[in-house]
Design a protein around this motif. Structure first.
Motif, PDB file in Angstrom:
ATOM      1  N   VAL A 194       0.983  -1.282   0.050  1.00  0.00           N
ATOM      2  CA  VAL A 194      -0.022  -0.015  -0.068  1.00  0.00           C
ATOM      3  C   VAL A 194       1.067   1.174  -0.268  1.00  0.00           C
ATOM      4  N   ALA A 195       0.588   2.252  -0.843  1.00  0.00           N
ATOM      5  CA  ALA A 195       1.102   3.647  -0.792  1.00  0.00           C
ATOM      6  C   ALA A 195       0.345   4.763  -0.260  1.00  0.00           C
ATOM      7  N   LEU A 196       0.641   5.317   0.513  1.00  0.00           N
ATOM      8  CA  LEU A 196      -0.185   6.626   1.171  1.00  0.00           C
ATOM      9  C   LEU A 196       0.832   7.722   1.241  1.00  0.00           C
ATOM     10  N   LEU A 197       0.770   8.472   0.050  1.00  0.00           N
ATOM     11  CA  LEU A 197       2.085   9.475  -0.161  1.00  0.00           C
ATOM     12  C   LEU A 197       1.247  10.916  -0.137  1.00  0.00           C
ATOM     13  N   ASP A 198       1.646  11.671   0.929  1.00  0.00           N
ATOM     14  CA  ASP A 198       1.056  12.958   1.104  1.00  0.00           C
ATOM     15  C   ASP A 198      -0.322  13.152   1.238  1.00  0.00           C
ATOM     16  N   VAL A 199      -0.827  12.364   1.966  1.00  0.00           N
ATOM     17  CA  VAL A 199      -2.397  12.300   1.959  1.00  0.00           C
ATOM     18  C   VAL A 199      -2.821  12.490   3.646  1.00  0.00           C
ATOM     19  N   LEU A 200      -1.811  11.888   4.448  1.00  0.00           N
ATOM     20  CA  LEU A 200      -2.566  12.001   5.921  1.00  0.00           C
ATOM     21  C   LEU A 200      -3.012  13.281   6.469  1.00  0.00           C
ATOM     22  N   GLN A 201      -2.104  14.319   6.046  1.00  0.00           N
ATOM     23  CA  GLN A 201      -2.697  15.681   6.710  1.00  0.00           C
ATOM     24  C   GLN A 201      -3.827  16.197   5.969  1.00  0.00           C
ATOM     25  N   TYR A 202      -4.465  15.506   5.260  1.00  0.00           N
ATOM     26  CA  TYR A 202      -5.991  15.992   4.743  1.00  0.00           C
ATOM     27  C   TYR A 202      -7.073  15.297   5.376  1.00  0.00           C
ATOM     28  N   LEU A 203      -6.638  14.328   6.579  1.00  0.00           N
ATOM     29  CA  LEU A 203      -7.822  13.713   7.181  1.00  0.00           C
ATOM     30  C   LEU A 203      -7.736  14.398   8.579  1.00  0.00           C
ATOM     31  N   ARG A 238      -5.362  26.819  -1.838  1.00  0.00           N
ATOM     32  CA  ARG A 238      -5.952  28.365  -2.280  1.00  0.00           C
ATOM     33  C   ARG A 238      -5.878  28.296  -3.831  1.00  0.00           C
ATOM     34  N   ILE A 239      -4.901  27.955  -4.509  1.00  0.00           N
ATOM     35  CA  ILE A 239      -4.913  27.953  -5.904  1.00  0.00           C
ATOM     36  C   ILE A 239      -5.759  26.831  -6.593  1.00  0.00           C
ATOM     37  N   GLY A 240      -6.509  25.903  -5.670  1.00  0.00           N
ATOM     38  CA  GLY A 240      -7.457  24.970  -6.358  1.00  0.00           C
ATOM     39  C   GLY A 240      -6.959  23.826  -6.703  1.00  0.00           C
ATOM     40  N   TRP A 241      -5.601  23.588  -6.365  1.00  0.00           N
ATOM     41  CA  TRP A 241      -4.952  22.170  -6.891  1.00  0.00           C
ATOM     42  C   TRP A 241      -5.470  21.085  -6.140  1.00  0.00           C
ATOM     43  N   MET A 242      -5.785  21.374  -4.683  1.00  0.00           N
ATOM     44  CA  MET A 242      -6.235  20.487  -3.665  1.00  0.00           C
ATOM     45  C   MET A 242      -7.394  20.650  -3.475  1.00  0.00           C
ATOM     46  N   ASN A 243      -8.413  19.676  -3.213  1.00  0.00           N
ATOM     47  CA  ASN A 243     -10.092  20.073  -2.933  1.00  0.00           C
ATOM     48  C   ASN A 243      -9.988  20.074  -1.490  1.00  0.00           C
ATOM     49  N   SER A 244      -8.925  20.038  -0.515  1.00  0.00           N
ATOM     50  CA  SER A 244      -9.265  20.312   1.004  1.00  0.00           C
ATOM     51  C   SER A 244      -8.027  20.962   1.263  1.00  0.00           C
ATOM     52  N   ALA A 245      -8.063  21.561   2.391  1.00  0.00           N
ATOM     53  CA  ALA A 245      -6.871  22.089   3.280  1.00  0.00           C
ATOM     54  C   ALA A 245      -6.264  21.109   4.274  1.00  0.00           C
ATOM     55  N   PRO A 246      -4.939  21.343   4.599  1.00  0.00           N
ATOM     56  CA  PRO A 246      -4.320  20.239   5.555  1.00  0.00           C
ATOM     57  C   PRO A 246      -5.013  20.540   6.951  1.00  0.00           C
ATOM     58  N   LYS A 247      -4.978  19.348   7.702  1.00  0.00           N
ATOM     59  CA  LYS A 247      -5.798  19.562   9.112  1.00  0.00           C
ATOM     60  C   LYS A 247      -4.709  19.400   9.868  1.00  0.00           C
ATOM     61  N   ARG A 248      -4.145  18.188  10.207  1.00  0.00           N
ATOM     62  CA  ARG A 248      -3.200  17.946  11.295  1.00  0.00           C
ATOM     63  C   ARG A 248      -2.094  16.857  10.516  1.00  0.00           C
ATOM     64  N   TYR A 249      -0.736  17.058  10.856  1.00  0.00           N
ATOM     65  CA  TYR A 249       0.170  16.361  10.385  1.00  0.00           C
ATOM     66  C   TYR A 249       0.709  15.256  11.546  1.00  0.00           C
ATOM     67  N   PRO A 250       0.909  13.968  11.332  1.00  0.00           N
ATOM     68  CA  PRO A 250       1.038  13.004  12.443  1.00  0.00           C
ATOM     69  C   PRO A 250       2.469  13.413  13.101  1.00  0.00           C
ATOM     70  N   THR A 251       2.493  12.684  14.199  1.00  0.00           N
ATOM     71  CA  THR A 251       3.910  12.572  14.798  1.00  0.00           C
ATOM     72  C   THR A 251       4.459  11.481  14.878  1.00  0.00           C
ATOM     73  N   ARG A 252       5.732  11.354  14.594  1.00  0.00           N
ATOM     74  CA  ARG A 252       6.763  10.157  14.469  1.00  0.00           C
ATOM     75  C   ARG A 252       6.294   9.177  15.708  1.00  0.00           C
ATOM     76  N   ALA A 253       6.179   9.755  16.890  1.00  0.00           N
ATOM     77  CA  ALA A 253       6.049   8.791  17.923  1.00  0.00           C
ATOM     78  C   ALA A 253       4.705   8.280  17.678  1.00  0.00           C
ATOM     79  N   GLY A 254       3.613   8.857  17.278  1.00  0.00           N
ATOM     80  CA  GLY A 254       2.313   8.481  17.081  1.00  0.00           C
ATOM     81  C   GLY A 254       2.292   7.196  15.829  1.00  0.00           C
ATOM     82  N   LEU A 255       3.017   7.678  14.680  1.00  0.00           N
ATOM     83  CA  LEU A 255       3.101   6.612  13.794  1.00  0.00           C
ATOM     84  C   LEU A 255       3.719   5.343  14.430  1.00  0.00           C
ATOM     85  N   GLU A 256       5.071   5.772  14.911  1.00  0.00           N
ATOM     86  CA  GLU A 256       5.865   4.479  15.152  1.00  0.00           C
ATOM     87  C   GLU A 256       4.848   3.558  16.047  1.00  0.00           C
TER      88      GLU A 256
END
Ligand SMILES: C[S@@+](CC[C@H](N)C(=O)[O-])C[C@H]1O[C@@H](n2cnc3c(N)ncnc32)[C@H](O)[C@@H]1O
Length: 226
Positions: free
Chosen positions: A121-130, A177-195
């Motif tokens: 599974v690839a999950l590339l530059d997506v988590l911040q939008y959830l 802002r320029i409309g490339w993304m359909n949503s704004a970033p919410k939160r970035y995960p922490t390394r400890a949380g992901l680990e």
């Protein structure tokens, strides 16, 4: 020794980008992204030794499918994204480039269940939008799909409260802002949380910085079944 950047050059960015014509914004996005972002070469290296089917979550216009096929990745590829315009562009470009065993579907990762999948599974530059909860649930669902020998490949900004993290967020806000993304970033995960989350899901994880020449706080995280 081959660096991720060198790997991208060998996949002929202009030829890949041409598949997105006549949509010139997608053509130029592909040209620029392949020229400056080491992401696709790094994912290609990570999946180099596996032919397990790949599910690409938040696939955008499907650039990963082109770069993997150019590098000889032989597994089947399925990309999903909630942006119908990007999925349409991904389908058209894959058809134009005659990519075999590649399919795309419109799915909202925030509220829909993943298609049945066993492989990488690839999950590339997506988590911040959830939302943090949706992101954790998605990582856990993705981890459950990982077969022995296959890989979970995540790229994400990490929440380190430093200048790189602020630049990463600023670029994601700009993309909205320029409309490339359909949503704004919410939160970035922490390394400890992901680990911790990946360990609870039975995966060992490696973390390596992957920002290219720009001052992002981007990391490549590779999970494998223990
Ligand atoms: C920065 S782009 C990355 C695209 C692709 N992974 C790549 O690296 O080339 C983020 C992608 O996540 C998708 N996305 C954001 N929120 C999503 C959601 N809730 N469900 C599905 N896709 C989503 C966006 O539409 C966009 O295509």
């Amino acid at each position: 020794m081959e660096t991720p950047g060198d790997g991208v050059k060998s996949t002929h960015p202009r030829r890949i980008a041409t598949a997105y014509l006549p949509q010139r914004p997608h053509y130029w996005y592909a040209r620029c992204k392949l020229a400056i972002d080491p992401l696709y070469a790094a994912v290609g290296e990570t999946l180099h030794e596996t032919t397990a089917p790949l599910l690409d979550l938040g696939c955008g216009i499907g650039l990963l499918a082109h770069t993997l096929r150019a590098r000889g990745f032989a597994g089947s590829y399925a990309g999903i994204d909630n942006d119908a315009n990007k999925i349409a562009a991904a389908r058209a470009a894959a058809e134009r480039a005659d990519l075999g065993d590649v399919r795309f579907a419109c799915v909202d990762l925030a509220c829909e269940t993943l298609p049945v999948h066993r492989g990488s599974v690839a999950l590339l530059d997506v988590l911040q939008y959830l939302s943090p909860q949706a992101a954790s649930e998605l990582v856990a669902s993705a981890a459950a799909c990982i077969a022995p020998g296959a890989r979970l490949v995540i790229r994400s900004g990490l929440d380190d409260a430093d200048a790189r993290t602020r630049f990463t967020r600023a670029m994601d806000v700009f993309s909205r802002r320029i409309g490339w993304m359909n949503s704004a970033p919410k939160r970035y995960p922490t390394r400890a949380g992901l680990e911790g989350l990946l360990a609870r899901c039975g995966l060992s994880a490696s973390f390596a910085p992957l920002s290219g020449r720009l001052p992002f706080n981007n990391w490549l995280i590779v999970g494998e079944r223990i």
